[in-house]
Design an enzyme around this catalytic site. Sequence first.
Site, PDB file in Angstrom:
ATOM      1  N   TYR A  54       0.830  -1.204   0.000  1.00  0.00           N
ATOM      2  CA  TYR A  54       0.000   0.000   0.000  1.00  0.00           C
ATOM      3  C   TYR A  54       0.864   1.255   0.000  1.00  0.00           C
ATOM      4  O   TYR A  54       1.913   1.312   0.652  1.00  0.00           O
ATOM      5  CB  TYR A  54      -0.924   0.020   1.222  1.00  0.00           C
ATOM      6  CG  TYR A  54      -2.039  -1.012   1.191  1.00  0.00           C
ATOM      7  CD1 TYR A  54      -2.364  -1.696   0.024  1.00  0.00           C
ATOM      8  CD2 TYR A  54      -2.784  -1.293   2.323  1.00  0.00           C
ATOM      9  CE1 TYR A  54      -3.386  -2.631  -0.005  1.00  0.00           C
ATOM     10  CE2 TYR A  54      -3.812  -2.224   2.307  1.00  0.00           C
ATOM     11  CZ  TYR A  54      -4.104  -2.893   1.140  1.00  0.00           C
ATOM     12  OH  TYR A  54      -5.114  -3.817   1.122  1.00  0.00           O
ATOM     13  N   ARG A 130      -2.026 -12.534  -2.339  1.00  0.00           N
ATOM     14  CA  ARG A 130      -2.574 -13.062  -3.593  1.00  0.00           C
ATOM     15  C   ARG A 130      -2.137 -14.515  -3.787  1.00  0.00           C
ATOM     16  O   ARG A 130      -1.026 -14.883  -3.397  1.00  0.00           O
ATOM     17  CB  ARG A 130      -2.090 -12.241  -4.790  1.00  0.00           C
ATOM     18  CG  ARG A 130      -2.639 -10.821  -4.856  1.00  0.00           C
ATOM     19  CD  ARG A 130      -3.994 -10.792  -5.510  1.00  0.00           C
ATOM     20  NE  ARG A 130      -4.567  -9.447  -5.526  1.00  0.00           N
ATOM     21  CZ  ARG A 130      -5.744  -9.154  -6.081  1.00  0.00           C
ATOM     22  NH1 ARG A 130      -6.447 -10.111  -6.661  1.00  0.00           N
ATOM     23  NH2 ARG A 130      -6.210  -7.932  -6.049  1.00  0.00           N
ATOM     24  N   SER A 211     -13.098  -3.546  -0.696  1.00  0.00           N
ATOM     25  CA  SER A 211     -13.899  -2.745  -1.618  1.00  0.00           C
ATOM     26  C   SER A 211     -15.396  -2.996  -1.440  1.00  0.00           C
ATOM     27  O   SER A 211     -16.120  -3.256  -2.407  1.00  0.00           O
ATOM     28  CB  SER A 211     -13.487  -3.028  -3.068  1.00  0.00           C
ATOM     29  OG  SER A 211     -13.858  -1.975  -3.922  1.00  0.00           O
ATOM     30  N   LEU A 213     -17.715  -0.997  -1.069  1.00  0.00           N
ATOM     31  CA  LEU A 213     -18.513   0.008  -1.781  1.00  0.00           C
ATOM     32  C   LEU A 213     -18.198   0.001  -3.275  1.00  0.00           C
ATOM     33  O   LEU A 213     -18.459   0.986  -3.974  1.00  0.00           O
ATOM     34  CB  LEU A 213     -18.266   1.405  -1.196  1.00  0.00           C
ATOM     35  CG  LEU A 213     -18.604   1.573   0.284  1.00  0.00           C
ATOM     36  CD1 LEU A 213     -18.347   2.997   0.744  1.00  0.00           C
ATOM     37  CD2 LEU A 213     -20.056   1.185   0.564  1.00  0.00           C
ATOM     38  N   GLY A 260     -12.278   1.963   3.481  1.00  0.00           N
ATOM     39  CA  GLY A 260     -11.137   2.846   3.290  1.00  0.00           C
ATOM     40  C   GLY A 260     -11.539   4.224   2.809  1.00  0.00           C
ATOM     41  O   GLY A 260     -12.227   4.359   1.798  1.00  0.00           O
ATOM     42  N   THR A 261     -11.166   5.241   3.547  1.00  0.00           N
ATOM     43  CA  THR A 261     -11.382   6.630   3.147  1.00  0.00           C
ATOM     44  C   THR A 261     -10.382   7.501   3.889  1.00  0.00           C
ATOM     45  O   THR A 261      -9.975   7.175   5.012  1.00  0.00           O
ATOM     46  CB  THR A 261     -12.814   7.090   3.460  1.00  0.00           C
ATOM     47  OG1 THR A 261     -12.952   8.494   3.157  1.00  0.00           O
ATOM     48  CG2 THR A 261     -13.164   6.887   4.925  1.00  0.00           C
ATOM     49  N   ARG A 266     -16.069  11.163   6.763  1.00  0.00           N
ATOM     50  CA  ARG A 266     -16.598   9.862   6.356  1.00  0.00           C
ATOM     51  C   ARG A 266     -16.155   8.751   7.306  1.00  0.00           C
ATOM     52  O   ARG A 266     -16.898   7.809   7.559  1.00  0.00           O
ATOM     53  CB  ARG A 266     -16.169   9.551   4.925  1.00  0.00           C
ATOM     54  CG  ARG A 266     -16.908  10.394   3.886  1.00  0.00           C
ATOM     55  CD  ARG A 266     -16.626   9.920   2.480  1.00  0.00           C
ATOM     56  NE  ARG A 266     -17.099   8.556   2.273  1.00  0.00           N
ATOM     57  CZ  ARG A 266     -16.840   7.834   1.188  1.00  0.00           C
ATOM     58  NH1 ARG A 266     -16.091   8.340   0.221  1.00  0.00           N
ATOM     59  NH2 ARG A 266     -17.309   6.613   1.079  1.00  0.00           N
TER      60      ARG A 266
END
Length: 296
Positions: A54, A130, A211, A213, A260-261, A266
Amino acid sequence: MNRVTLTDDLTLSRLVYGMWRIGDDADTSPAHVQAKIEACLDQGITTMDQADIYGAYTAEAIMGAALRTAPGLRDRIEIVTKCDIIAPIGKYSDAACKHYDTSGDHIRASVDNSLRDMGTDRIDLLLVHRPDPLMDADDTGAALDALVAAGKVRAVGVSNFRPWDVDLLQGSMQTKLVTNQIEVSLAAIQPFTNGDLAFHQRRRDPVMAWSPLGGGSLMTGHGAVAAELDALAAEFDVDRAAVAVAFLLRHPATIMPVMGTNSLARIARIADADKVRLDRVQWFRLYQAALGQEVP
């Protein structure tokens, strides 16, 4: 905030704060990162989701700087991180191509780097990021078992693995793989029917959802899903995000959405999803909208 038990001595908050964008923020100062963590803690969200890749391999160090300047903060949170992706960016900028490395040597080195960057003596949950076509399950499994035995890692799991990938690795391990972090949302409904959720539900493994959203598409989109989200959001007096996350919380597989934001406003509303209790018909209204047709 409900908590999810992974092992006899490790629980995570049902909602998780995802830090994959932390390095993209205009303000990556320790004080600002601490403010994000504190905003999560105010809602009972104690679990922080990281990965070595990240922020082009900078996000763990950004969080670590905040933990070093706030004594006691580390002991109030659980840290999830991941390894095995090598991309030609950041410290791996000389890599010939993006690839995966699940060798024991790489996993051990990655864990040591993560511990150093985050300024901590343990990782609460380590995930293999992964599936690796070249994974030697015996080598990978032995490395993960040894990290748990050494106390560097409290629990281990996987990310983006299919059921057969989990079975392969688990068959070479003494330590139980406690979770799989997969993509599942109203924009990615395949796990509801392709066997992924059923497999983990049978194993009694909580599933982490990245993810949730749809990469933000569920917040800005139009069409049938948006219409149902808006109708239910109005009914529960919340925003679309809360309803979309509640859709995942309603499933019996114990899904843990990773939110995540970088917006403090938020972040302060992440727990609104906990206010929404969808009944069966409301859930199927959303599911059918995502499916694009009536269920058979």
